[in-house]
Design an enzyme around this catalytic site. Structure first.
Site, PDB file in Angstrom:
ATOM      1  CG  HIS A  62      -8.640   2.152   8.292  1.00 41.23           C
ATOM      2  ND1 HIS A  62      -9.343   1.452   9.136  1.00 41.23           N
ATOM      3  CD2 HIS A  62      -7.108   2.057   8.338  1.00 41.23           C
ATOM      4  CE1 HIS A  62      -8.189   0.934  10.092  1.00 41.23           C
ATOM      5  NE2 HIS A  62      -6.616   0.838   9.592  1.00 41.23           N
ATOM      6  N   PRO A  94      -5.511  -6.059   5.333  1.00 41.56           N
ATOM      7  CG  PRO A  94      -5.672  -5.120   3.225  1.00 41.56           C
ATOM      8  CD  PRO A  94      -4.633  -5.277   5.137  1.00 41.56           C
ATOM      9  CG  ASP A 151      -8.804   1.506   3.255  1.00 45.99           C
ATOM     10  OD1 ASP A 151      -9.729   0.793   3.701  1.00 45.99           O
ATOM     11  OD2 ASP A 151      -7.697   1.433   3.685  1.00 45.99           O
ATOM     12  CD  GLN A 191      -3.127  -0.661   2.062  1.00 48.82           C
ATOM     13  OE1 GLN A 191      -3.326   0.451   2.879  1.00 48.82           O
ATOM     14  NE2 GLN A 191      -3.686  -1.526   2.530  1.00 48.82           N
ATOM     15  CE1 TYR A 211     -11.464  -6.747   5.939  1.00 50.42           C
ATOM     16  CE2 TYR A 211     -12.831  -7.685   4.491  1.00 50.42           C
ATOM     17  CZ  TYR A 211     -12.309  -7.529   5.638  1.00 50.42           C
ATOM     18  OH  TYR A 211     -12.737  -8.301   6.802  1.00 50.42           O
TER      19      TYR A 211
END
Length: 365
Positions: free
Chosen positions: A323, A132, A300, A105, A297
């Site tokens: 988030h 995740p 964001d 990310q 999930y």
């Protein structure tokens, strides 16, 4: 760009965790804008940078040939001066069970605007709590983000679990030739299939994977239309494919309009495997029944790409998580875009829309 005054971000805002660091530094590196983050993880039981966060910051620093001040374990304030994002080969190791998907990310937005392809070897936890699972990143997030016009590949070389990590993935990214495309993810269509993987590793027997998968299939068949293709692969990873003991299940649902929705659970000592199967299936069922186009999930994770894309993006999702609200706040601070949040009448669904800045490498020249 070091002569510019850094944009100051309050690291304790809302969710107040590592996401502010990941998104803030990614947008800093992409736009060549210095950033200072204060009160890093101020509300957490162990404030300041932890090994996983520091590894992510160092990864963005290296990718952008930048300079990081305050980059030590426990630091509650950091300042980052980015340079020029470069492709090539990189290695990052959390040396803990820190999540490799959170490293992805942090660095993925940067790699899109590199001067050549990027190859990252990332080590740590592949299937960890509060992040995740790597299977979700590969099967769900990658397919969602493809709609924005970017392409990346993740190879799972070895699973790694709490407490020692030692998993490994390889991330390969081709840089963009132009801006990201705006997306419209507001039409659910009709459900086509639910596929997935239930895995075990180490000392855990394959029957644990069967229990997770069978429980998930049973619940899905009870609650979804009869014509849906439901298939869950059951896997036991050997020592070459996993380090330590662990289990989990990740499901992904597809619709006729291309929506990909995920549901997952990570195995836990003392909890029945069937409960994990029910949890993952319930998350899928909730998405299907509410007809959202992005699960909780993913909502964001797409915010940064909506902000950078060329044109207006719209997504239909469920109630916003903290988030996501944090991600929107950081994106607005760093790019000056404006996100509109529209509550659909009579439903729990939210429409999130944003006119992106149409960022491309040409804007830096």
């Amino acid at each position: 760009m070091a002569s510019l005054a850094p944009i100051v971000i309050d690291g304790s805002y809302l969710e107040g965790g590592g996401q502010i660091l990941r998104m803030g530094l990614a947008l800093s590196a992409v736009q060549a804008l210095p950033i200072s983050v204060t009160k890093v993880r101020a509300g957490r039981s162990t404030p300041g940078l932890r090994p996983q966060h520091l590894t992510g910051l160092q990864l963005v620093r290296d990718a952008s040939k930048g300079r990081l001040e305050g980059g030590q374990i426990g630091s509650c304030e950091i300042t980052f001066y980015p340079g020029t994002i470069a492709g090539g080969r990189y290695l990052a190791d959390t040396q803990t069970a820190g999540s490799v998907t959170l490293l992805i990310q942090a660095v993925l937005p940067c790699t899109l605007f590199a001067n050549s392809p990027s190859y990252y070897t990332l080590r740590g936890g592949t299937n960890a709590e509060f992040a995740p699972q790597i299977d979700y990143t590969i099967q769900v997030f990658r397919r969602i983000i493809y709609s924005f016009g970017l392409d990346f590949t993740v190879f799972l070389n070895k699973r790694g679990f709490f407490p020692r990590g030692q998993g490994e993935v390889t991330l390969e990214v081709k840089p963009l030739m132009k801006s990201l495309k705006a997306v419209n993810m507001t039409d659910f269509g009709e459900l086509v299939s639910v596929h997935g993987i239930a895995y075990v590793a180490g000392a855990l027997p394959i029957k644990v994977a069967h229990k997770m998968a069978n429980a998930a299939v049973e619940l899905l068949q009870q609650r979804l239309p009869q014509n849906i293709d439901i298939r869950i692969n059951r896997v036991k990873d050997d020592q070459e494919r996993a380090f330590g003991n662990g289990s989990g299940i990740v499901l992904w649902a597809k619709t006729t309009t291309g929506c990909i929705l995920g549901g997952s659970a990570l195995g836990k000592r003392g909890r029945e495997a069937e409960e994990d199967g029910y949890t993952a299936a319930s998350e899928i069922i909730s998405c299907v029944e509410s007809r959202v186009c992005l699960d909780s999930y993913a909502q964001d994770q797409v915010i940064i790409y909506m902000a950078l894309a060329d044109g207006k993006s719209r997504i239909r999702t469920g109630p916003l998580t903290n988030h996501t609200r944090t991600a929107i706040w950081v994106a607005e601070m760093m790019t000056k875009v404006k996100f509109n949040i529209i509550q659909e009448e009579g439903t729990d669904c939210i429409i999130v829309e944003c006119e992106g800045i149409g960022f491309s490498r040409a804007r830096l020249n």
